[in-house]
Write an enzyme that holds these catalytic residues in place. Structure first.
Site, PDB file in Angstrom:
ATOM      1  N   GLY A  55       4.076  12.592   5.260  1.00  0.00           N
ATOM      2  CA  GLY A  55       3.770  11.467   6.141  1.00  0.00           C
ATOM      3  C   GLY A  55       2.408  11.635   6.771  1.00  0.00           C
ATOM      4  O   GLY A  55       1.409  11.107   6.290  1.00  0.00           O
ATOM      5  N   GLU A  64       0.253   4.253  10.525  1.00  0.00           N
ATOM      6  CA  GLU A  64      -1.217   4.227  10.574  1.00  0.00           C
ATOM      7  C   GLU A  64      -1.759   5.387  11.406  1.00  0.00           C
ATOM      8  O   GLU A  64      -2.698   5.230  12.162  1.00  0.00           O
ATOM      9  CB  GLU A  64      -1.692   2.900  11.178  1.00  0.00           C
ATOM     10  CG  GLU A  64      -1.235   1.697  10.402  1.00  0.00           C
ATOM     11  CD  GLU A  64      -2.155   1.388   9.242  1.00  0.00           C
ATOM     12  OE1 GLU A  64      -3.215   2.035   9.133  1.00  0.00           O
ATOM     13  OE2 GLU A  64      -1.784   0.531   8.437  1.00  0.00           O
ATOM     14  N   LEU A 120      -7.146   2.615   5.961  1.00  0.00           N
ATOM     15  CA  LEU A 120      -6.473   2.832   7.245  1.00  0.00           C
ATOM     16  C   LEU A 120      -7.402   2.540   8.409  1.00  0.00           C
ATOM     17  O   LEU A 120      -6.986   2.000   9.424  1.00  0.00           O
ATOM     18  CB  LEU A 120      -5.935   4.260   7.326  1.00  0.00           C
ATOM     19  CG  LEU A 120      -4.804   4.583   6.334  1.00  0.00           C
ATOM     20  CD1 LEU A 120      -4.441   6.064   6.386  1.00  0.00           C
ATOM     21  CD2 LEU A 120      -3.560   3.741   6.602  1.00  0.00           C
ATOM     22  N   ASN A 121      -8.699   2.866   8.260  1.00  0.00           N
ATOM     23  CA  ASN A 121      -9.638   2.553   9.340  1.00  0.00           C
ATOM     24  C   ASN A 121      -9.587   1.075   9.695  1.00  0.00           C
ATOM     25  O   ASN A 121      -9.578   0.702  10.862  1.00  0.00           O
ATOM     26  CB  ASN A 121     -11.067   2.919   8.919  1.00  0.00           C
ATOM     27  CG  ASN A 121     -11.345   4.393   9.133  1.00  0.00           C
ATOM     28  OD1 ASN A 121     -10.783   5.009  10.034  1.00  0.00           O
ATOM     29  ND2 ASN A 121     -12.194   4.958   8.291  1.00  0.00           N
ATOM     30  N   ASN A 122      -9.588   0.228   8.657  1.00  0.00           N
ATOM     31  CA  ASN A 122      -9.584  -1.212   8.922  1.00  0.00           C
ATOM     32  C   ASN A 122      -8.265  -1.678   9.511  1.00  0.00           C
ATOM     33  O   ASN A 122      -8.228  -2.496  10.423  1.00  0.00           O
ATOM     34  CB  ASN A 122      -9.888  -1.988   7.639  1.00  0.00           C
ATOM     35  CG  ASN A 122     -11.349  -1.857   7.275  1.00  0.00           C
ATOM     36  OD1 ASN A 122     -12.194  -1.717   8.148  1.00  0.00           O
ATOM     37  ND2 ASN A 122     -11.637  -1.888   5.989  1.00  0.00           N
ATOM     38  N   PHE A 152       0.864  -1.190   0.000  1.00  0.00           N
ATOM     39  CA  PHE A 152       0.000   0.000   0.000  1.00  0.00           C
ATOM     40  C   PHE A 152       0.891   1.228   0.000  1.00  0.00           C
ATOM     41  O   PHE A 152       1.641   1.460   0.948  1.00  0.00           O
ATOM     42  CB  PHE A 152      -0.852  -0.067   1.269  1.00  0.00           C
ATOM     43  CG  PHE A 152      -1.699   1.142   1.596  1.00  0.00           C
ATOM     44  CD1 PHE A 152      -2.987   1.268   1.101  1.00  0.00           C
ATOM     45  CD2 PHE A 152      -1.223   2.120   2.469  1.00  0.00           C
ATOM     46  CE1 PHE A 152      -3.787   2.349   1.463  1.00  0.00           C
ATOM     47  CE2 PHE A 152      -2.027   3.212   2.826  1.00  0.00           C
ATOM     48  CZ  PHE A 152      -3.306   3.317   2.318  1.00  0.00           C
ATOM     49  N   ASP A 166      12.260  -3.352  32.199  1.00  0.00           N
ATOM     50  CA  ASP A 166      12.791  -2.974  33.500  1.00  0.00           C
ATOM     51  C   ASP A 166      12.739  -4.163  34.468  1.00  0.00           C
ATOM     52  O   ASP A 166      13.716  -4.468  35.143  1.00  0.00           O
ATOM     53  CB  ASP A 166      11.954  -1.780  34.013  1.00  0.00           C
ATOM     54  CG  ASP A 166      12.316  -1.370  35.423  1.00  0.00           C
ATOM     55  OD1 ASP A 166      13.495  -1.516  35.782  1.00  0.00           O
ATOM     56  OD2 ASP A 166      11.422  -0.923  36.155  1.00  0.00           O
ATOM     57  N   THR A 186       0.117   8.719  13.465  1.00  0.00           N
ATOM     58  CA  THR A 186       0.931   8.741  14.681  1.00  0.00           C
ATOM     59  C   THR A 186       0.004   8.931  15.883  1.00  0.00           C
ATOM     60  O   THR A 186      -1.156   9.341  15.745  1.00  0.00           O
ATOM     61  CB  THR A 186       1.941   9.912  14.669  1.00  0.00           C
ATOM     62  OG1 THR A 186       1.201  11.134  14.785  1.00  0.00           O
ATOM     63  CG2 THR A 186       2.766   9.940  13.383  1.00  0.00           C
ATOM     64  N   HIS A 187       0.553   8.634  17.036  1.00  0.00           N
ATOM     65  CA  HIS A 187      -0.191   8.792  18.283  1.00  0.00           C
ATOM     66  C   HIS A 187      -0.837  10.185  18.349  1.00  0.00           C
ATOM     67  O   HIS A 187      -2.019  10.331  18.665  1.00  0.00           O
ATOM     68  CB  HIS A 187       0.797   8.605  19.447  1.00  0.00           C
ATOM     69  CG  HIS A 187       0.171   8.692  20.787  1.00  0.00           C
ATOM     70  ND1 HIS A 187      -0.493   7.638  21.362  1.00  0.00           N
ATOM     71  CD2 HIS A 187       0.100   9.718  21.679  1.00  0.00           C
ATOM     72  CE1 HIS A 187      -0.950   8.000  22.557  1.00  0.00           C
ATOM     73  NE2 HIS A 187      -0.608   9.256  22.760  1.00  0.00           N
TER      74      HIS A 187
HETATM   75  C1  LIG Z   1       7.996   0.409   9.682  1.00  0.00           C
HETATM   76  C2  LIG Z   1       7.050   1.324   8.967  1.00  0.00           C
HETATM   77  C3  LIG Z   1       6.191   0.815   8.006  1.00  0.00           C
HETATM   78  C4  LIG Z   1       5.339   1.668   7.304  1.00  0.00           C
HETATM   79  N1  LIG Z   1       4.519   1.143   6.322  1.00  0.00           N
HETATM   80  C5  LIG Z   1       3.803   1.989   5.543  1.00  0.00           C
HETATM   81  C6  LIG Z   1       3.060   1.477   4.432  1.00  0.00           C
HETATM   82  O1  LIG Z   1       2.978   0.262   4.214  1.00  0.00           O
HETATM   83  N2  LIG Z   1       2.417   2.355   3.615  1.00  0.00           N
HETATM   84  C7  LIG Z   1       2.464   3.710   3.832  1.00  0.00           C
HETATM   85  O2  LIG Z   1       1.878   4.435   3.047  1.00  0.00           O
HETATM   86  N3  LIG Z   1       3.152   4.216   4.888  1.00  0.00           N
HETATM   87  C8  LIG Z   1       3.822   3.394   5.737  1.00  0.00           C
HETATM   88  N4  LIG Z   1       4.543   3.905   6.796  1.00  0.00           N
HETATM   89  C9  LIG Z   1       4.637   5.347   6.961  1.00  0.00           C
HETATM   90  C10 LIG Z   1       3.842   5.891   8.146  1.00  0.00           C
HETATM   91  O3  LIG Z   1       2.485   5.814   7.907  1.00  0.00           O
HETATM   92  C11 LIG Z   1       4.331   7.299   8.403  1.00  0.00           C
HETATM   93  O4  LIG Z   1       5.629   7.187   8.954  1.00  0.00           O
HETATM   94  C12 LIG Z   1       3.433   8.073   9.334  1.00  0.00           C
HETATM   95  O5  LIG Z   1       2.242   8.426   8.682  1.00  0.00           O
HETATM   96  C13 LIG Z   1       4.096   9.316   9.892  1.00  0.00           C
HETATM   97  O6  LIG Z   1       4.685  10.072   8.892  1.00  0.00           O
HETATM   98  P1  LIG Z   1       6.184  10.622   9.031  1.00  0.00           P
HETATM   99  O7  LIG Z   1       7.034   9.457   9.387  1.00  0.00           O
HETATM  100  O8  LIG Z   1       6.496  11.329   7.797  1.00  0.00           O
HETATM  101  O9  LIG Z   1       6.155  11.554  10.266  1.00  0.00           O
HETATM  102  P2  LIG Z   1       5.693  13.111  10.304  1.00  0.00           P
HETATM  103  O10 LIG Z   1       4.365  13.245   9.670  1.00  0.00           O
HETATM  104  O11 LIG Z   1       6.795  13.944   9.775  1.00  0.00           O
HETATM  105  O12 LIG Z   1       5.569  13.290  11.851  1.00  0.00           O
HETATM  106  C14 LIG Z   1       6.674  13.529  12.726  1.00  0.00           C
HETATM  107  C15 LIG Z   1       6.157  13.949  14.091  1.00  0.00           C
HETATM  108  O13 LIG Z   1       5.402  15.149  13.951  1.00  0.00           O
HETATM  109  C16 LIG Z   1       4.116  14.997  14.481  1.00  0.00           C
HETATM  110  N5  LIG Z   1       3.175  15.799  13.706  1.00  0.00           N
HETATM  111  C17 LIG Z   1       2.991  15.792  12.375  1.00  0.00           C
HETATM  112  N6  LIG Z   1       2.030  16.653  12.037  1.00  0.00           N
HETATM  113  C18 LIG Z   1       1.587  17.218  13.185  1.00  0.00           C
HETATM  114  C19 LIG Z   1       0.596  18.184  13.505  1.00  0.00           C
HETATM  115  N7  LIG Z   1      -0.165  18.762  12.588  1.00  0.00           N
HETATM  116  N8  LIG Z   1       0.428  18.536  14.792  1.00  0.00           N
HETATM  117  C20 LIG Z   1       1.164  17.939  15.763  1.00  0.00           C
HETATM  118  N9  LIG Z   1       2.108  17.022  15.528  1.00  0.00           N
HETATM  119  C21 LIG Z   1       2.308  16.669  14.255  1.00  0.00           C
HETATM  120  C22 LIG Z   1       3.846  13.524  14.406  1.00  0.00           C
HETATM  121  O14 LIG Z   1       2.850  13.123  15.348  1.00  0.00           O
HETATM  122  C23 LIG Z   1       5.201  12.943  14.714  1.00  0.00           C
HETATM  123  O15 LIG Z   1       5.384  12.899  16.094  1.00  0.00           O
HETATM  124  C24 LIG Z   1       5.347   3.055   7.574  1.00  0.00           C
HETATM  125  C25 LIG Z   1       6.203   3.548   8.573  1.00  0.00           C
HETATM  126  C26 LIG Z   1       7.023   2.705   9.280  1.00  0.00           C
HETATM  127  C27 LIG Z   1       7.923   3.262  10.338  1.00  0.00           C
END
Ligand SMILES: Cc1cc2nc3c(=O)[nH]c(=O)nc-3n(C[C@H](O)[C@H](O)[C@H](O)COP(=O)(O)OP(=O)(O)OC[C@H]3O[C@@H](n4cnc5c(N)ncnc54)[C@H](O)[C@@H]3O)c2cc1C
Lengths: 393, 251
Positions: A143, A369, A245-247, A135, A342, A371-372
């Protein structure tokens, strides 16, 4: 590897609410994880591979695309899908990631938004595990904010031309089928790209300290030419990827509990047998407090996941319900892994115990999916009616 | 070909057994499973069914909870599921009579079971059923196949293995077999859910359970394991070797 019989923590007997079918599916997956995954997972992580036997076994058990009906798909409940994710993730989050991506992110969009021909062609082979799917949504610069993606598709009359790059794509390098989200005339659409399409490559990303037994890749499209019938006709805009993503997030809300339960199990056994100052460390109040806290959070998480499963099966849910469960259950699982580490003292850093692996895995699960904090923002918007994702808008 | 497989539900090998008032407290058993040797019998039965286009009848005699095990058997391919209530059963000859009655009712050609159940380790079911049916009985087998009208089976002999052929109605009691019980799959589980379990009582089967000259007086847990001994330093090597040789008899 130290192995003890796994006694799933189920303090409130939540599993007794499952149907007999759901319990049988649970036992099938649980036994398989005990016999085939746990003895081999450390090796897979060390080598950084997703064992191909696991693909075959998941297909043979018939759990891929669990809640989808027809086209060779299992047709189980969403609750059963959750249970499957939980049992797989008790083994490893990388294994659950494989199943999440295959079922919820690659099969689901074809099942929901694909043409009849697309469904008939792709789904049976993906349900049987013969074809792996991936996907592609995330891009290097987009991201949490996928709506501004730059990957684009152009209509060239008898074909589409894709240009752009995706990053962090689970299963990318090993996939036969990629569901890729790209903009066509500024509107996000889903496209099915096949492994051998000209102009498409999927190099693996190396050096992960997390989800080591899962393949993560870039997807690169350089004048990638695909036939006209590969666009998903049924959806336009962010609703497409967000429905998937919901699923997947629903599955993760159960899956994270599997990791948490594995960490609890190991911490409990360790605390009972580790003697310091002449007594098992489990006999000290501080350690009991940690174990009691783990049990408390796991039990709450189980109730959350189960009730969400019922809502999903009844069709009475909103995405915010899923955000809450994904966010909470991954959060507590990660914290439980840390506390379990720990309790294990120095042993907690060894690969003889599953702790550190789950802990490192859950760091990814916390980020992917949504971030927190993105889930916090989703719930915040639900409470206040004010979106806080961006200053524009 | 009608293949009867006799299954018993026993406490899982990982389950803790608690004795209260001289009896195993069944309510304290956290997990019930199919007895491991029965699993080998079932797998062999499934293979025989597949090879000979047979019908597999899974039979258990036990309390209601044992029905779950029949559904598990259906998930891997059992066709007919028979649950015999163990109400009034006082000894193993009763169980054998009930099982034999069902086997006759279904005209089974071949009967497969475990060499003993993992809880009681009695070992009498296979031979006992064969006696009632006036059937051949081969015990401790590891595999059975049907070729040219005969059942060919492997069992251990004095110093190796022996191949035994039998014909006519035959009972085979399994030791550890050559193939582990197959894993179910979702399709099997969904079909199993729809499969009815036929329940029968001793009255339905016309088996008289009134007389028995066996009573189980009491059960006791195994003795506690003696504490281990610890030796530190190379000077103890001879003592340890001697203990291993003479006391533990492991070398
Ligand atoms: C092992 C792994 C597998 C993955 N597999 C897939 C996959 O199969 N397909 C796919 O499409 N993606 C995949 N991802 C990507 C994943 O969905 C993204 O990493 C995720 O959406 C976060 O994007 P980013 O890493 O660019 O972080 P960023 O979006 O740059 O975020 C960085 C930090 O900023 C915070 N942040 C961002 N925007 C805001 C805001 N507006 N307000 C407050 N805080 C904010 C975030 O919470 C985070 O703490 C995968 C990631 C990993 C690590």
């Amino acid at each position: 590897m130290i192995t003890m019989a796994y006694e799933a923590l189920d303090f409130y007997d939540v599993d007794s609410l499952l149907s007999e079918e759901e319990r049988m599916v649970r036992d099938m997956v649980r036994d398989w994880v005990d016999e085939e995954v746990i003895p081999n997972i450390e090796n897979a992580c060390r080598e950084g591979v997703f064992p191909d036997e696991w693909r075959v076994a998941l297909g043979e058990m018939g759990v891929l695309g669990a809640p989808l009906k027809g086209y060779g798909c299992p047709g189980l409940s969403y609750t059963a899908y959750g249970v499957i994710c939980r049992e797989l993730e008790r083994g490893d989050s990388g294994l659950r990631s494989f199943a999440s991506v295959q079922g919820s992110l690659a099969m689901y969009p074809i099942w929901d938004f694909g043409s009849e021909e697309q469904k008939n062609y792709y789904l049976p082979k993906m349900a049987s595990g013969e074809w792996i799917g991936c996907f592609g949504l995330t891009e290097p610069d987009y991201g949490s904010n996928p709506g501004d993606m730059i990957t684009k598709a152009e209509d060239k009359g008898d074909h589409y031309l894709l240009n752009g790059a995706k990053m962090w794509i689970t299963n990318g390098t090993i996939a036969e089928v990629a569901v890729v989200w790209a903009k066509l005339d500024g509107v996000i659409r889903g496209f099915i790209v096949e492994k051998n399409d000209p102009g498409f490559s999927a190099p693996e990303m190396k050096g992960k300290h997390s989800l080591k037994a899962s393949v993560t890749s870039e997807l690169v499209f350089q004048d990638c030419k695909i036939p006209k019938d590969r666009m998903l006709p049924g959806v336009k805009g962010l609703r497409g990827p967000f429905s998937c993503l919901n699923n997947a997030r629903f599955g993760i809300s159960w899956g994270a509990l599997g990791s948490a339960q594995a960490c609890f199990d190991s911490a409990k056994d360790y605390a009972m047998s580790r003697i310091q100052f002449n007594h098992p460390i489990a006999s000290y109040q501080l350690v009991q407090n940690k174990l009691a806290w783990m049990l408390r959070e796991i039990t709450k998480g189980q109730l959350l996941a189960y009730h969400l499963g019922q809502k999903k099966d009844a069709g009475v849910w909103i995405p915010e319900h899923i955000s809450l469960a994904k966010m909470n259950n991954v959060d507590i699982a990660l914290e439980i892994a840390r506390v379990a580490r720990d309790i294990h003292g120095a042993n907690g850093i060894l690969d003889e115990y599953p702790i550190m692996r789950h802990m490192a895995n859950l760091e990814s699960v916390k980020t992917y999916e949504g971030t927190h904090d993105i889930h916090n923002l989703i719930i915040g918007r639900h409470i206040t009616g004010i979106q806080a994702f961006t200053r524009e808008a | 070909m009608n293949i009867a497989v006799l299954l018993k539900q026993v406490p899982d090998t990982t389950a803790k057994i608690i004795i209260s008032e001289g009896k195993v407290d069944e309510n304290s058993v956290s997990k019930w499973s199919m007895s491991p040797y029965d699993e080998y019998a079932l797998e062999s039965g499934l293979q025989m069914k597949d090879a000979n286009n047979g019908l597999l009848i899974a039979i258990t005699c036990g309390p209601d909870r044992s029905k779950k095990m029949l559904t598990d058997a259906a998930a891997v391919g059992a066709d007919t599921l028979i649950h015999i209530s163990d109400e009034g059963v006082k000894d193993s000859t009763h169980t054998q009579q009930l099982l034999a009655a069902v086997i006759k009712k279904f005209d089974a050609n071949v009967i497969l079971c475990g060499k003993q159940a993992a809880d009681t380790n009695g070992g009498s079911t296979g031979p006992g059923v064969a006696e009632i049916l006036d059937a051949a009985c081969v015990t401790l087998v590891s595999e059975v196949s049907f070729t040219d009208g005969k059942y060919i089976t492997m069992r251990p002999s004095n110093n190796g293995t022996e191949k035994v052929s039998v014909d006519g109605i035959s009972v085979f009691a399994f030791d550890k077999g050559t193939t582990e019980l197959r894993r179910p799959n979702v399709r099997g589980i969904m079909m199993a859910k729809k499969k009815a379990i036929e329940s029968m009582t001793s009255t339905d089967l016309g088996v008289d359970l009134s007389s028995s000259n066996v009573t189980l007086d009491s059960q006791t847990p195994p003795p506690e394991k003696a504490a281990g001994q610890k030796f530190d330093g190379a000077e103890h090597v001879p003592t340890v070797v001697s203990k291993l040789r003479n006391e533990a008899n492991v070398i």
